[in-house]
Design a protein around this motif. Structure first.
Motif, PDB file in Angstrom:
ATOM      1  N   GLY A 177      40.330   9.274  77.719  1.00  0.00           N
ATOM      2  CA  GLY A 177      40.031  10.529  77.165  1.00  0.00           C
ATOM      3  C   GLY A 177      39.002  11.441  77.542  1.00  0.00           C
ATOM      4  O   GLY A 177      37.938  10.923  78.275  1.00  0.00           O
ATOM      5  N   LEU A 230      44.571   5.843  72.642  1.00  0.00           N
ATOM      6  CA  LEU A 230      43.753   6.471  71.784  1.00  0.00           C
ATOM      7  C   LEU A 230      43.172   5.850  70.782  1.00  0.00           C
ATOM      8  O   LEU A 230      43.966   5.028  69.912  1.00  0.00           O
ATOM      9  CB  LEU A 230      44.453   7.765  71.462  1.00  0.00           C
ATOM     10  N   ARG A 247      44.107  13.238  77.786  1.00  0.00           N
ATOM     11  CA  ARG A 247      44.008  12.225  78.895  1.00  0.00           C
ATOM     12  C   ARG A 247      44.922  12.740  79.888  1.00  0.00           C
ATOM     13  O   ARG A 247      46.143  12.851  79.833  1.00  0.00           O
ATOM     14  CB  ARG A 247      44.663  10.844  78.197  1.00  0.00           C
TER      15      ARG A 247
END
Lengths: 998, 89
Positions: free
Chosen positions: A298, A510, A518
């Protein structure tokens, strides 16, 4: 500003040479040997730009050619260049750079609102949104997107720098001076092969500059330096740094740019800025190494997140630490090497290793140094907007699907290593079908297509010992094949730390409830979610996914993103990576400047300029020149304030009343010799040539095999087996090739030789009613009377001691002659003609008057013989023999060519006898007819008739034969003109041709 | 850029040559009755092969000789070159 992130005792920079530079208006300092990137990092600057689509803050990701986002607008010596990679640009005194793709500034970028609208900007967004209404594309969408998506700004000034091209041949071209490149170059060079070793960076050695190894009791760098200095001394070796081999083309031709002056404040006198090398190599050794690939997590684009190898390079080469509190995130041992480097320089790091319990020398060393390591840990997301401030990390389950509790750790940079991707671009460009190597999760070259061998890391070999051994062997083997020599060099002892296998992990899932971006492709802002959408929408082929999402299509060509993109597609599609395949690699490997491609072929140098021997006379006498192919010809000779129209009219009128002289050197001339010369002419021209007597000229038309007129001109029989052919200026080269084609391939039995003599003869056309009187004075010993030199006659004469050829031929329709002398006497001839011609009121005339004279005579030329017309169209049917065969004859009996209403050349006069008719206009019956108005013909050439003092044009008109006397309209939508005209004979002056025979 | 072996001059780069089309086309003899179809086949109709192809090139910026080149139109591989008077084998 001080260099707070600079270390004291490490690096290859020169601390004695401090350099000042400007970035976004602020003054900073660095050292000689820095790149712009390393100098900025030394000053703690991480924010360099904004991203392409979302305008997110971006920093540095790599340390070299793989850099996806640190691109700047560079200012150097009063010039500016866009999209220069800060990681490649070497620092020089006075360098200035600014960020690109942000407005008004990198710190406050209005476009960043896209980042908060990102939900509305999914993959294929542009395709979907800007489709409708169609008319909006050009006016609204396109300019808007262009402004928003712009990278740097191109300079609109003329580039005063010099760029060169060079052609080179060698036995072995070696692309990259890392361990494999050096070893193979050394082995091959010592065996006598001619070697070119090209290194992209300023320093030779590749990974040897940053790795802790020992070769033959030397450090990697010492060994590399030793090899390079030895190679540089060898006469059979060319060693080039700052040189990128970017393209692999057919038949082992490779192209390389050498950046000669880009690292200097200004280019040295007589030096080029860049040089483009075209290298034809017998064998190519691709030693381009590998590029570290990221792990996807992320906000992995936050400034401060970078490749672990880049962080190591900044320390080892530039003495710069990219952070004081680094977090290392790795799935293999490479991350440990970076951590160890930090530790040695007094910086503590935290390593997150995705592996459960790796055991190797390197891991052990890190443990011994007391570096904190968390196994089975991942970075979930980077935190911080313009710079990493902390990271959310978590333990990951053994199946890599489940994240543990999220913890937050403070850090100021995240160094990522997701293992290594071989740089296979050149091999792939050569046509090599790459194959997937399971061991390293990446593609490596397969069977060689051309004469290319990939070695070292580029071939997926990641240990130094094996790399050196195989590279020495390959270099020796190939040089032995080429040279038949067998000198072997001894193989050095190699000490390196053993590493263990990497973890096939590349993308952090995630966490629940989070929707972090991402990124896969950092330059084009392609995130995991974009690929997922593309696949959901039915895009299956990786080539389609690429185009829809623009994955890997940015200027970095996906050097850090391609493989992770493939991994993602294969995971979603539940296929293995090789089944997905990769997209095609195309040259150039890195962007190259347009200047380098163009080289010296700029402006006047873009083509050769041919000048007649009389050129300087024309210049002195106010000639206004015009390009005629590559020739420069006088268009008219300006008197006072005359414009082209007035000047050419005066010149043409003087030809009709007195006498004029025109430089006709540019006409193509072909010397034809041999017993079968007449037979050749008879087959090439449409009319009969077998009975032309010696000393006579004849006008001829030649066709292509499809019946279209190729060229016209006169050919003169100089002696029994010797002819002098003239062609039009434009077709000279084609006609020679045409004759050579038939002589060499079709009728080799004909005993004839042809050679171009265009440049051997200078030509002057003397035309006008007083031309004979002038000629007689020029050649007092020759009989140039109508009996002595009749129309189409030929004489050799003596022009004040100079041998001359005199042809009685006419292009103007007047009594006229052409005099040829050897080129070196051209100016002498010209001056004599002008001098003697004074009493006959001679004036030189240029191409414009030449055109006027031939147009009003109805003499067809290039604008009618335009590659679309047959002899009939040009009223040349009288020259087409019915008895003999010739090139193209059979085509003339085609139905369309014999149609009753076939187009034909006609004359066109405006009814008001005043309005000039634009060339290219259409002829129509009714100017008010509904569009599309049926076109009857077109205006091929226009002039102001000096004989009749009104405009006159030639046209190619349908059913032209029966149209004389008709009233039509000329329409020129371009010039917005409608002109009522009358169709007349194309022979507007002297229709019976009496003057030429007078 | 191709590397073409001129049978007269040796290996030369493509930019010295100009392309001249299918080398297997034979011009009908002069003064011979030729049908429309035969003539069309000579002037216009070409196969545009993928694969091995005998073609003509002229060594324009060299010896000016027309030569015959056997080239793979897909891969650009050149197998053989012949002088103008040598028959295609």
């Amino acid at each position: 500003m001080s260099q707070n992130f600079r270390l004291e005792n490490i690096g290859l920079i020169d601390r004695n040479r401090k350099i000042s530079f400007k970035f976004n208006g602020k003054i900073y300092y660095g050292y000689e040997g820095d790149t712009l990137a390393s100098a900025l990092l030394a000053n703690g600057v991480h924010l360099v730009g904004r991203s392409f689509k979302y305008h997110r803050p971006r920093g540095f990701f790599g340390a070299g050619v793989d850099e996806p986002y640190a691109m700047v607008q560079l200012y150097r010596n009063g010039e500016t260049e866009p999209n220069i990679k800060a990681t490649e640009q070497e620092l020089f005194e006075g360098l200035e750079a600014t960020s690109v793709n942000c407005w008004p500034s990198v710190n406050f970028d209005i476009g960043a609102i896209n980042n908060f609208l990102k939900i509305f900007l999914p993959a294929g967004f542009y395709y979907k949104t800007f489709m409708w209404p169609k008319s909006f594309w050009y006016k609204v969408y396109e300019p808007f997107i262009r402004k928003a998506a712009g990278l740097g700004v191109v300079s609109t000034k003329h580039d005063n720098e010099r760029y060169e091209h060079k052609y080179e041949y060698c036995d072995l071209l070696i692309t990259g001076s890392g361990p494999s490149g050096l070893a193979s170059a050394y082995a091959a060079a010592k065996n006598g092969a001619r070697v070119i070793l090209a290194e992209d960076k300023a320093r030779f050695g590749g990974t040897l500059l940053t790795s802790e190894v020992n070769i033959g009791n030397k450090s990697g760098k010492e060994w590399a330096d030793g090899i390079i200095s030895e190679l540089k001394e060898m006469p059979n070796v060319v060693v080039k740094n700052r040189s990128q081999v970017f393209g692999y083309y057919d038949h082992n031709m490779l192209v390389m740019t050498e950046r000669i002056s880009d690292h200097l404040p200004k280019t040295k006198k007589f030096h080029p800025k860049q040089r483009l090398w075209y290298i034809r190599a017998k064998e190519v050794l691709i030693s381009s190494g590998s590029i570290e690939r990221p792990i996807v997590f992320g906000n992995n684009d936050t400034p401060g997140v970078m490749l672990s190898s880049a962080a190591k390079e900044y320390i080892k080469v530039y003495g710069v630490i990219v952070g004081k509190n680094p977090l290392i995130f790795t799935n293999n041992d490479s991350g440990y090497e970076t951590a160890i480097e930090f530790k040695k320089n007094g910086i503590d790091t935290l390593i997150l290793d995705t592996r459960k319990d790796p055991k190797s020398e390197i891991v052990q060393e890190a443990k011994n140094l007391g570096i904190s390591i968390k196994f089975s840990y991942v970075v979930v997301a980077a935190k911080g907007y313009k710079k990493v401030k902390s990271a959310d990390i978590a333990k990951i389950s053994d199946d890599k699907e489940q994240l543990g509790k999220i913890e937050n750790v403070k850090c100021d940079c995240i160094c990522v290593s997701g293992f290594w991707t071989p740089t296979i671009h050149l091999a792939s460009q050569s046509g090599n079908k790459t194959k997937f190597n399971e061991k390293i999760d990446a593609f490596v070259p397969g069977v060689s297509k051309q004469k290319e061998t990939t070695i070292g890391a580029a071939n997926g070999i990641y240990t130094l010992d094996e790399t050196l051994k195989s590279s020495f062997e390959t270099g020796h083997k190939l040089s032995k094949q080429i040279m038949n020599n067998d000198n072997k060099v001894s193989f050095p002892n190699v000490v390196e730390k053993k590493s263990t296998v990497h973890d096939k992990f590349w993308c952090v899932p995630l966490p629940k409830g989070k929707n972090y971006k991402r990124f896969l492709d950092f330059q084009n802002d392609v995130a995991v979610s974009d690929i997922e959408i593309a696949l959901k929408e039915g895009y299956r082929s990786i080539e389609h996914v690429k185009r829809y999402t623009t994955l890997g299509m940015a200027t970095d060509q996906g050097k850090t993103s391609n493989l992770n993109g493939l991994q993602l597609v294969s995971k979603i599609e539940n296929k293995v990576v090789p089944a997905v395949g990769h997209t095609t690699f195309r040259p150039p490997y890195t962007p190259i400047s347009i200047g380098a491609i163009v080289g010296r072929e700029v402006g006047k140098h873009s083509k050769p300029t041919r000048k007649s021997p009389m050129h300087s006379w024309h210049e002195k006498n106010n000639a206004v020149f015009v390009d005629a192919g590559v020739w420069l010809r006088p268009r008219y000779y300006k008197q006072g304030d005359e414009n082209l129209f007035e000047g050419s009219k005066r010149e043409a009128k003087n030809v009709r009343t007195n006498v004029g002289v025109c430089d006709v050197t540019t006409l193509g001339k072909i010397d034809i010799k041999g017993p079968d010369a007449a037979e050749l002419l008879n087959r090439v021209y449409t009319n009969a040539w077998l009975k032309l007597p010696v000393g006579k000229a004849r006008y001829g038309v030649m066709l292509r095999e499809d019946g279209i007129v190729m060229d016209d001109g006169t050919t003169t029989r100089i002696s029994e087996n010797h002819y002098h052919m003239t062609t039009t200026t434009a077709q000279a080269a084609n006609v020679l090739s045409h004759l050579e084609y038939y002589l060499q391939l079709v009728w080799p039995e004909l005993n004839v030789n042809v050679v171009s003599t265009t440049e051997q003869w200078a030509g002057a056309a003397i035309a006008g009613p007083k031309s004979r009187d002038l000629l007689q004075k020029l050649f007092p010993k020759s009989d140039v009377s109508n009996e002595g030199l009749p129309f189409m006659g030929y004489l050799e004469g003596d022009l004040f001691g100079v041998k001359a050829r005199i042809f009685r031929i006419s292009f103007s329709g007047e009594l006229a002659y052409e005099v040829n002398v050897e080129s070196n006497n051209g100016n002498f001839m010209w001056e004599k003609i002008i001098e003697v011609g004074q009493e006959f009121k001679i004036q030189p005339y240029g191409t414009e008057a030449l055109s006027t004279l031939r147009i009003e005579m109805g003499h067809v030329a290039g604008s009618e013989l335009d590659g679309r017309t047959i002899p009939y169209d040009n009223s040349l049917e009288g020259l087409v023999s019915k008895k003999k065969d010739f090139i193209g004859k059979r085509s003339l009996s085609r139905k369309a060519f014999t149609a009753e209403d076939r187009q034909k050349v006609v004359g066109v006069v405006p009814l008001d006898k005043k309005t000039s008719i634009p060339e290219g206009s259409h002829l129509v019956k009714d100017s008010n007819a509904q569009l599309p108005n049926p076109k009857l013909g077109y205006i091929s050439a226009s002039c102001w008739s000096v004989e009749h003092d009104n405009p006159f044009s030639l046209a190619i008109l349908k059913n032209g034969k029966n149209m004389i006397g008709e009233k039509l309209f000329v329409m020129s939508p371009l010039k917005n003109k409608v002109i009522p005209v009358e169709i007349v004979s194309s022979h507007y002056v002297d229709p019976k041709g009496e003057r030429v025979r007078s | 850029m191709l590397h073409i072996k001129c049978p007269h001059c040796g290996m030369r780069s493509q930019n010295e040559f100009s392309y001249g089309g299918d080398a297997s086309v034979k011009r009908p003899e002069l003064n011979k009755e030729v049908s429309d179809l035969e003539w069309d086949n000579f002037v216009y109709n070409r196969k545009s092969l993928r694969g091995k192809h005998w073609e003509l090139w002229q060594h324009l910026s060299g010896c000016r000789q027309w030569i015959k080149v056997e080239r793979d139109t897909a891969t650009h591989e050149i197998f053989k070159t012949l002088k103008a008077d040598q028959e295609i084998s």
